[in-house]
Design a protein around this motif. Structure first.
Motif, PDB file in Angstrom:
ATOM      1  N   VAL A  86      31.763  27.280  40.339  1.00 47.00           N
ATOM      2  CA  VAL A  86      32.722  28.143  41.029  1.00 47.00           C
ATOM      3  C   VAL A  86      34.025  28.194  40.232  1.00 47.00           C
ATOM      4  O   VAL A  86      34.593  27.152  39.893  1.00 47.00           O
ATOM      5  N   THR A  87      34.473  29.420  39.919  1.00 46.97           N
ATOM      6  CA  THR A  87      35.730  29.613  39.194  1.00 46.97           C
ATOM      7  C   THR A  87      36.687  30.409  40.071  1.00 46.97           C
ATOM      8  O   THR A  87      36.324  31.481  40.573  1.00 46.97           O
ATOM      9  N   VAL A  88      37.884  29.904  40.273  1.00 49.25           N
ATOM     10  CA  VAL A  88      38.881  30.592  41.086  1.00 49.25           C
ATOM     11  C   VAL A  88      39.454  31.761  40.281  1.00 49.25           C
ATOM     12  O   VAL A  88      39.983  31.576  39.186  1.00 49.25           O
ATOM     13  N   ARG A  89      39.314  32.973  40.809  1.00 49.08           N
ATOM     14  CA  ARG A  89      39.850  34.163  40.144  1.00 49.08           C
ATOM     15  C   ARG A  89      41.339  34.316  40.428  1.00 49.08           C
ATOM     16  O   ARG A  89      42.132  34.565  39.537  1.00 49.08           O
TER      17      ARG A  89
ATOM     18  N   LEU B 103      46.832  47.099  44.660  1.00 49.55           N
ATOM     19  CA  LEU B 103      46.872  45.805  43.970  1.00 49.55           C
ATOM     20  C   LEU B 103      47.471  44.725  44.868  1.00 49.55           C
ATOM     21  O   LEU B 103      46.898  43.635  45.023  1.00 49.55           O
ATOM     22  N   ASP B 104      48.604  45.012  45.476  1.00 48.87           N
ATOM     23  CA  ASP B 104      49.259  44.014  46.328  1.00 48.87           C
ATOM     24  C   ASP B 104      48.437  43.697  47.570  1.00 48.87           C
ATOM     25  O   ASP B 104      48.361  42.549  48.006  1.00 48.87           O
ATOM     26  N   LEU B 105      47.809  44.723  48.148  1.00 53.00           N
ATOM     27  CA  LEU B 105      46.974  44.492  49.317  1.00 53.00           C
ATOM     28  C   LEU B 105      45.840  43.527  48.986  1.00 53.00           C
ATOM     29  O   LEU B 105      45.514  42.630  49.770  1.00 53.00           O
ATOM     30  N   LEU B 106      45.246  43.694  47.806  1.00 57.94           N
ATOM     31  CA  LEU B 106      44.138  42.825  47.421  1.00 57.94           C
ATOM     32  C   LEU B 106      44.610  41.408  47.113  1.00 57.94           C
ATOM     33  O   LEU B 106      43.878  40.444  47.349  1.00 57.94           O
TER      34      LEU B 106
ATOM     35  N   ASP C  43      37.803  43.204  36.206  1.00 58.67           N
ATOM     36  CA  ASP C  43      38.556  42.621  35.092  1.00 58.67           C
ATOM     37  C   ASP C  43      40.012  43.066  35.110  1.00 58.67           C
ATOM     38  O   ASP C  43      40.925  42.246  34.928  1.00 58.67           O
ATOM     39  N   THR C  44      40.249  44.360  35.333  1.00 53.38           N
ATOM     40  CA  THR C  44      41.635  44.836  35.325  1.00 53.38           C
ATOM     41  C   THR C  44      42.410  44.314  36.529  1.00 53.38           C
ATOM     42  O   THR C  44      43.605  44.003  36.414  1.00 53.38           O
ATOM     43  N   LEU C  45      41.742  44.218  37.674  1.00 56.41           N
ATOM     44  CA  LEU C  45      42.407  43.620  38.835  1.00 56.41           C
ATOM     45  C   LEU C  45      42.805  42.174  38.541  1.00 56.41           C
ATOM     46  O   LEU C  45      43.926  41.751  38.844  1.00 56.41           O
TER      47      LEU C  45
ATOM     48  N   ASP D 106      51.550  41.660  35.083  1.00 58.79           N
ATOM     49  CA  ASP D 106      51.506  42.897  34.296  1.00 58.79           C
ATOM     50  C   ASP D 106      50.620  43.897  35.041  1.00 58.79           C
ATOM     51  O   ASP D 106      49.403  43.727  35.091  1.00 58.79           O
ATOM     52  N   PRO D 107      51.188  44.943  35.619  1.00 55.33           N
ATOM     53  CA  PRO D 107      50.379  45.858  36.437  1.00 55.33           C
ATOM     54  C   PRO D 107      49.557  46.850  35.626  1.00 55.33           C
ATOM     55  O   PRO D 107      48.669  47.501  36.172  1.00 55.33           O
ATOM     56  N   TRP D 108      49.831  46.971  34.308  1.00 53.99           N
ATOM     57  CA  TRP D 108      49.261  48.085  33.563  1.00 53.99           C
ATOM     58  C   TRP D 108      47.759  48.003  33.311  1.00 53.99           C
ATOM     59  O   TRP D 108      47.107  49.063  33.233  1.00 53.99           O
ATOM     60  N   PRO D 109      47.144  46.820  33.171  1.00 49.98           N
ATOM     61  CA  PRO D 109      45.673  46.841  33.081  1.00 49.98           C
ATOM     62  C   PRO D 109      45.041  47.533  34.290  1.00 49.98           C
ATOM     63  O   PRO D 109      44.174  48.407  34.136  1.00 49.98           O
ATOM     64  N   TRP D 110      45.486  47.161  35.478  1.00 50.10           N
ATOM     65  CA  TRP D 110      44.944  47.774  36.688  1.00 50.10           C
ATOM     66  C   TRP D 110      45.373  49.228  36.820  1.00 50.10           C
ATOM     67  O   TRP D 110      44.546  50.107  37.097  1.00 50.10           O
TER      68      TRP D 110
END
Length: 352
Positions: free
Chosen positions: A148-151, A191-194, A241-243, A256-260
């Motif tokens: 198990v890896t914490v994201r 993004l913030d909601l998630l 991945d971007t999230l 950094d918001p730009w990947p998402w």
């Protein structure tokens, strides 16, 4: 909340590639009213298909799958009778959630709305939806070997309601101020909601459903006619991945918001491109029978069903498709296999 604390710092400088895709989106948006006026039949057909695709795809992302496509369609149409499994119940719940955002006047955007969407999502199950999480949660990856890896670590349960209320208030204020592009604001809100992750389960589906509502509310309605959820399912690895990359250091106000945002903007721009292609095909001078013939002879699989042609050529009636299939049969180009809905068509071996 974190993303909206200092928008000028966070998204004041927009990468050139994102700027270009935002221009594409705005160009596409400008055509929506024209298509709605000139191509009402096509839009009705596209909306029906996008709805089905969205409900199935968003559910499948979370492992909720109804294996029989016809059964899934009956559930979505509300004609399935008793829902036999948990997956069928959850599919019906997402249908209610998405339909509420597309068919009802759901405004204003507040915590009560988000709770209601969650309640609808679980309304066909034995679970009691519509409640914020009561225990802290983690978002993890589970490897086949059990590792198990914490994201990322969401907002603690004790702070969830205040963070959620603040996020929605800041989002409303930012959209009203109209200082930053509305698509970027929608992406940041998702993004913030998630990251807040307000529920014990169902966060992804609530966020994806709400994305549609926020886009329509901001004046970008392509999600009615092209399924964003299907696009996300088709690029699930990039989606996650971007999230993940944009949640790093979120709690320290250093994310950094730009990947998402880059992924989100590109997905929406691609949807507008798809929409424009389908509208252009419908408006072209090509006879619909000729379009069916070209598709069957050059693009369809060697063995296909009428439904496959219907999906590929929205706006073309089943009657027109059958007429062309019968013509090609009489020419010796196609051979039917079976009858009724299960009927399939096979191209002659000499054709590609």
């Amino acid at each position: 909340m974190r993303s909206f604390a200092d928008l000028d710092r966070l998204i004041g400088q927009v990468p050139a590639q994102v700027v270009m895709r935002l221009r594409d989106i705005d160009t596409g948006r400008g055509s929506e009213a024209l298509y709605r006026h000139q191509l009402p039949a096509l839009l009705t057909e596209l909306a029906s298909r996008a709805r089905v695709e969205s409900i199935i795809a968003s559910s499948a992302i979370e492992g909720v799958i109804v294996a029989d496509p016809q059964r899934a369609r009956r559930i979505i149409d509300g004609d399935a009778g008793v829902l036999r499994t948990r997956s069928e119940q959850e599919l019906a719940g997402y249908r209610k959630t998405l339909d509420y955002l597309f068919q009802e006047d759901w405004r204003p955007l507040n915590v009560g709305l988000v709770l209601h969407l969650h309640r609808l999502l679980w309304s066909e199950t034995a679970l009691d939806g519509g409640h914020l999480k009561t225990d802290d949660n983690l978002v993890v990856d589970r490897s086949p070997d059990g590792t198990v890896t914490v994201r990322f670590k969401p907002v603690p349960a004790a702070k969830t309601e205040s963070y959620l209320a603040d996020l929605l208030a800041r989002y409303r204020s930012a959209q009203a101020a109209a200082k930053h592009h509305p698509i970027l604001l929608v992406g940041l809100a998702v993004l913030d909601l998630l990251v807040i992750h307000p529920f014990a389960d169902g966060n992804g589906r609530v966020a994806r459903a709400l994305t549609n509502g926020l886009l329509v509310d901001a004046g970008y309605e392509v999600c009615r006619w092209v399924s964003l959820e299907q696009s996300i399912a088709d690029s699930a690895d990039q989606y996650y991945d971007t999230l993940l990359r944009s949640t790093h250091d979120w709690h320290q106000d250093a994310a950094d918001p730009w990947p998402w945002l880059g992924y989100f903007v590109a997905t929406l721009a691609s949807a507008y491109e798809t929409f424009a292609r389908k509208a252009a095909a419908d408006r072209s001078g090509n006879n619909k029978q000729a379009r069916v013939r070209t598709h069957v002879l050059k693009h369809a699989a060697p063995i296909f069903k009428l439904a496959d042609v219907r999906t590929a050529l929205p706006g073309v009636s089943d009657q027109t498709i059958r007429l062309v299939l019968d013509q090609l049969k009489s020419e010796g180009v196609l051979a039917p296999e079976g009858t009724g809905r299960a009927a399939r068509w096979r191209r002659a071996p000499s054709l590609p």
